[in-house]
Design a protein around this motif. Structure first.
Motif, PDB file in Angstrom:
ATOM      1  N   THR A 150       0.824  -1.222   0.145  1.00 20.90           N
ATOM      2  CA  THR A 150      -0.199  -0.029  -0.001  1.00 20.90           C
ATOM      3  C   THR A 150       0.734   1.256   0.001  1.00 20.90           C
ATOM      4  N   VAL A 151       0.273   2.365  -0.703  1.00 22.05           N
ATOM      5  CA  VAL A 151       1.057   3.610  -0.668  1.00 22.05           C
ATOM      6  C   VAL A 151       0.706   4.249   0.605  1.00 22.05           C
ATOM      7  N   PRO A 152       1.836   4.810   1.190  1.00 21.93           N
ATOM      8  CA  PRO A 152       3.322   5.013   0.714  1.00 21.93           C
ATOM      9  C   PRO A 152       3.935   3.648   0.952  1.00 21.93           C
ATOM     10  N   TYR A 153       4.586   3.012   0.046  1.00 23.67           N
ATOM     11  CA  TYR A 153       5.299   1.862   0.201  1.00 23.67           C
ATOM     12  C   TYR A 153       6.422   1.865   1.231  1.00 23.67           C
ATOM     13  N   ASN A 154       6.828   0.558   2.119  1.00 24.42           N
ATOM     14  CA  ASN A 154       7.791   0.121   2.917  1.00 24.42           C
ATOM     15  C   ASN A 154       7.414   0.971   4.105  1.00 24.42           C
ATOM     16  N   THR A 155       6.385   1.383   4.636  1.00 27.26           N
ATOM     17  CA  THR A 155       5.842   1.991   5.604  1.00 27.26           C
ATOM     18  C   THR A 155       4.573   1.465   6.095  1.00 27.26           C
TER      19      THR A 155
END
Length: 249
Positions: free
Chosen positions: A71-76
């Motif tokens: 999901t956007v933002p990725y890797n958070t």
């Protein structure tokens, strides 16, 4: 279940992030709903083992790593889209629901297996009676089956029609003490006294089994208790037949 519990629990935590990581290179080319469906398949696979904790962990792990990788933002662990929020919540809810369904299914399967075992025991005993074998062997066989069906510690057989004031397992499956019905499913069978199970045929008492549940609390349900009565009746029929054939024994 204990043999594979730990691997299943580990898989419930590790497989969802692995799947999400594998999907990462393609996350710009497919809808997140499809990724969520794939994670549902993972959850279903874990839940099929019937371990509630594993199913819940798989659902939560899927939701967390779906959020992180896809999901956007990725890797958070932040979600900007309301649709993705809904998908994340649905993953948890579906996982919990599927787990409960799997556990229910396993319980039904176990119950059906027990029913088959009870039926096999009664059929085997009936065949032994019909074959006209040794009543002593039949009594020993029924003693073993009563111990297993009722989940108790031991069973003794006493011949004769003498009655005592001990608790009694009756023909309708109820257990009484001094005329009062005991709540076996809640409190278990009495542990401070033997329980009498009459061995009868054609209205006559031929003996009794003394059921012993002293070492632990046994809570046989009504069906199990009725199976016990049926087994005792088979012994009553065999003793009656022996008496008819050998009236002076």
């Amino acid at each position: 279940m204990e043999t594979y519990r730990n691997p299943v629990l580990a898989g419930s935590l590790l497989v969802p992030p692995a799947v999400c990581a594998l999907l990462t290179p393609f996350r710009d080319n497919f809808d997140n709903a499809n990724a969520a469906l794939l994670l549902v398949v993972v959850i279903v696979g874990v839940a099929a083992f019937g371990i509630r904790l594993a199913g819940v962990l798989a659902a939560v792990s899927s939701a967390v790593w779906f959020d992180f990788f896809l999901t956007v933002p990725y890797n958070t662990f932040t979600i900007n889209s309301s649709d993705d929020v809904e998908l994340t919540i649905l993953l948890v809810l579906i996982g919990a629901a599927v787990t409960e369904i799997a556990i229910w299914g396993r319980r039904q399967q176990a119950k059906a297996s027990r029913h088959r075992g009870y039926l096999d025991g009664v059929i085997t005993t009936s065949q032994a009676v019909a074959a006209g074998g040794s009543t002593d062997d039949l009594i020993e066989q029924v003693r073993a089956e009563l111990t297993a069906v009722l989940g108790i510690d031991a069973v003794k057989f006493v011949a004769g029609d003498k009655q005592t004031q001990a608790p009694r397992l009756n023909a309708d499956g109820s257990v009484t003490r001094g005329g009062h019905i005991l709540k076996v499913e809640r409190d278990g069978l009495p542990t401070n006294s033997e329980i009498e199970l009459a061995v009868q045929h054609a209205g006559e008492t031929r003996g009794r089994f003394l059921l012993i549940a002293a070492a632990h609390i046994a809570r046989p349900d009504l069906e199990q208790r009725l199976v016990a009565v049926a087994l005792a009746d088979q012994v009553g029929a065999a003793l009656s037949s022996r008496e008819a054939l050998h009236p002076h024994l």
